[in-house]
Design a protein around this motif. Sequence first.
Motif, short mmCIF file in Angstrom:
data_model
loop_
_atom_site.label_atom_id
_atom_site.label_comp_id
_atom_site.label_asym_id
_atom_site.label_seq_id
_atom_site.Cartn_x
_atom_site.Cartn_y
_atom_site.Cartn_z
N ILE A 152 0.85 -1.18 0.00
CA ILE A 152 0.00 0.00 0.00
C ILE A 152 0.89 1.23 0.00
CG2 ILE A 152 -1.68 1.34 1.31
CD1 ILE A 152 -2.88 -1.24 2.34
N ARG A 153 0.59 2.17 -0.91
CA ARG A 153 1.35 3.42 -1.00
C ARG A 153 0.39 4.60 -0.98
NH1 ARG A 153 4.10 -0.31 -4.02
NH2 ARG A 153 6.37 -0.40 -3.69
N LEU A 154 0.58 5.49 0.00
CA LEU A 154 -0.23 6.69 0.13
C LEU A 154 0.68 7.90 -0.02
CD1 LEU A 154 -2.37 5.73 3.27
CD2 LEU A 154 -2.76 5.13 0.87
N SER A 155 0.36 8.78 -0.96
CA SER A 155 1.19 9.94 -1.20
C SER A 155 0.33 11.20 -1.31
CB SER A 155 2.04 9.76 -2.45
OG SER A 155 1.22 9.56 -3.59
N GLY A 156 1.00 12.36 -1.36
CA GLY A 156 0.27 13.61 -1.42
C GLY A 156 -0.57 13.81 -0.17
N HIS A 186 3.82 2.21 2.63
CA HIS A 186 4.54 3.48 2.46
C HIS A 186 3.54 4.63 2.64
CE1 HIS A 186 8.21 1.73 0.51
NE2 HIS A 186 7.34 0.75 0.27
N ILE A 187 3.82 5.53 3.57
CA ILE A 187 2.97 6.69 3.79
C ILE A 187 3.86 7.93 3.86
CG2 ILE A 187 1.23 7.78 5.24
CD1 ILE A 187 0.44 5.08 6.29
N ALA A 189 4.73 12.10 4.31
CA ALA A 189 4.52 12.98 5.46
C ALA A 189 3.16 13.68 5.41
CB ALA A 189 5.64 14.00 5.54
N SER A 190 2.66 14.00 4.23
CA SER A 190 1.42 14.76 4.12
C SER A 190 0.17 13.89 4.08
CB SER A 190 1.46 15.64 2.86
OG SER A 190 1.74 14.85 1.72
N ALA A 191 0.32 12.58 3.99
CA ALA A 191 -0.83 11.67 4.01
C ALA A 191 -1.21 11.35 5.45
CB ALA A 191 -0.51 10.39 3.25
N SER A 192 -2.46 10.98 5.67
CA SER A 192 -2.91 10.74 7.04
C SER A 192 -3.90 9.58 7.10
CB SER A 192 -3.54 12.00 7.63
OG SER A 192 -4.59 12.47 6.82
N VAL A 193 -4.01 9.00 8.30
CA VAL A 193 -4.90 7.87 8.56
C VAL A 193 -5.74 8.20 9.78
CG1 VAL A 193 -5.04 5.40 9.08
CG2 VAL A 193 -3.19 6.27 7.64
N GLY A 194 -7.07 8.17 9.61
CA GLY A 194 -7.95 8.52 10.72
C GLY A 194 -8.10 7.40 11.73
N GLY A 195 -8.05 6.16 11.26
CA GLY A 195 -8.23 5.02 12.16
C GLY A 195 -6.92 4.40 12.57
N GLN A 196 -6.92 3.08 12.69
CA GLN A 196 -5.73 2.34 13.10
C GLN A 196 -5.06 1.68 11.89
OE1 GLN A 196 -7.70 -0.33 15.94
NE2 GLN A 196 -6.75 0.81 17.62
N ILE A 197 -3.82 1.27 12.10
CA ILE A 197 -3.09 0.48 11.12
C ILE A 197 -2.98 -0.92 11.72
CG2 ILE A 197 -0.92 0.20 9.87
CD1 ILE A 197 -0.61 3.29 10.11
N ILE A 198 -3.84 -1.82 11.26
CA ILE A 198 -3.99 -3.13 11.88
C ILE A 198 -3.20 -4.17 11.09
CG2 ILE A 198 -5.64 -4.92 12.56
CD1 ILE A 198 -7.75 -2.65 12.74
N LEU A 199 -2.24 -4.79 11.75
CA LEU A 199 -1.38 -5.77 11.10
C LEU A 199 -1.69 -7.16 11.66
CD1 LEU A 199 2.03 -3.83 11.30
CD2 LEU A 199 0.19 -3.61 9.61
N GLN A 200 -2.25 -8.01 10.80
CA GLN A 200 -2.50 -9.40 11.17
C GLN A 200 -1.39 -10.31 10.66
OE1 GLN A 200 -6.46 -10.38 9.84
NE2 GLN A 200 -7.37 -8.63 10.89
N ARG A 201 -0.35 -9.71 10.09
CA ARG A 201 0.81 -10.43 9.59
C ARG A 201 1.97 -9.44 9.56
NH1 ARG A 201 0.97 -11.92 3.49
NH2 ARG A 201 3.14 -11.95 4.15
N PRO A 202 3.22 -9.89 9.44
CA PRO A 202 4.35 -8.96 9.36
C PRO A 202 4.25 -8.06 8.13
CG PRO A 202 5.12 -11.16 9.91
CD PRO A 202 3.67 -11.30 9.53
N VAL A 203 4.57 -6.80 8.32
CA VAL A 203 4.55 -5.80 7.25
C VAL A 203 5.74 -4.87 7.44
CG1 VAL A 203 3.27 -3.89 6.21
CG2 VAL A 203 2.02 -5.88 7.09
N ASN A 204 6.42 -4.52 6.36
CA ASN A 204 7.50 -3.53 6.43
C ASN A 204 6.89 -2.14 6.35
OD1 ASN A 204 9.55 -5.49 6.49
ND2 ASN A 204 9.55 -5.65 4.26
N LEU A 205 7.13 -1.32 7.38
CA LEU A 205 6.52 -0.01 7.50
C LEU A 205 7.52 1.08 7.10
CD1 LEU A 205 4.72 -0.49 10.93
CD2 LEU A 205 3.78 -0.86 8.64
#
Length: 223
Positions: A152-156, A186-187, A189-205
């Motif tokens: 997942i890639r979030l930009s802008g 990948h997120i 600096a200007s992107a945002s998440v209102g909820g949680q970042i839920i990982l049910q498996r390993p993920v590179n952040l």
Amino acid sequence: MKNIKFACFVPLLASATLLSGCIIHVDGQGRNGDVSGVFGSIELDEGSQANNLSTVNGGIEIDSRSKVRHVSTVNGGIELGDEVSLASAETVNGGIEAGTQLRVEEDLSTVNGEVLLGKGADVGGSISTVNGDISLDDSRVGRNLETQTGDIRLSGNTLVEGDIVFTARRDNSFFKWGSDETPELHITASASVGGQIILQRPVNLHFENAALHDKVVRRFSRE
């Protein structure tokens, strides 16, 4: 859209169902109707309107500034031009790709395919994949982003108002979903998440804003 020599031209004065393997080329500007097929792709001209577009073995291509309710296919991708408006779109084996300023009232979903949206997309519901990446730029998602093996890639100035969820792999002795590779998030600096970042498996952040780490919830064993 590209010219197709062998095509089925379908005016959208009423619902139409085609079983043949030709390309269903819909010239329905200013009209509404349903078009469905089994063996064949569907193309909708620029500035057209339709109700439901569906096929089983074929892609769906919707040109710019068109309005459609529900779009669905099983074996094929969904390609959307600029400033397209939809209620929802779903496919099983294929990606969803859009130009700029996409408007979706509800959800976008695929199983085996990417979701790649141009700048300025606004999705009222959720975006989900199983085996496929999700890429958003200067966009808004009203609910969740969900994948299992994709990146997942979030930009802008992208805003995800709900959660980002990486679901657990579904493995058994008969069938295994997805890749063994560790997915990435990948997120910028200007992107945002209102909820949680839920990982049910390993993920590179990869967060440019370190505060996002406070939103991470790990629901898997690190052993």
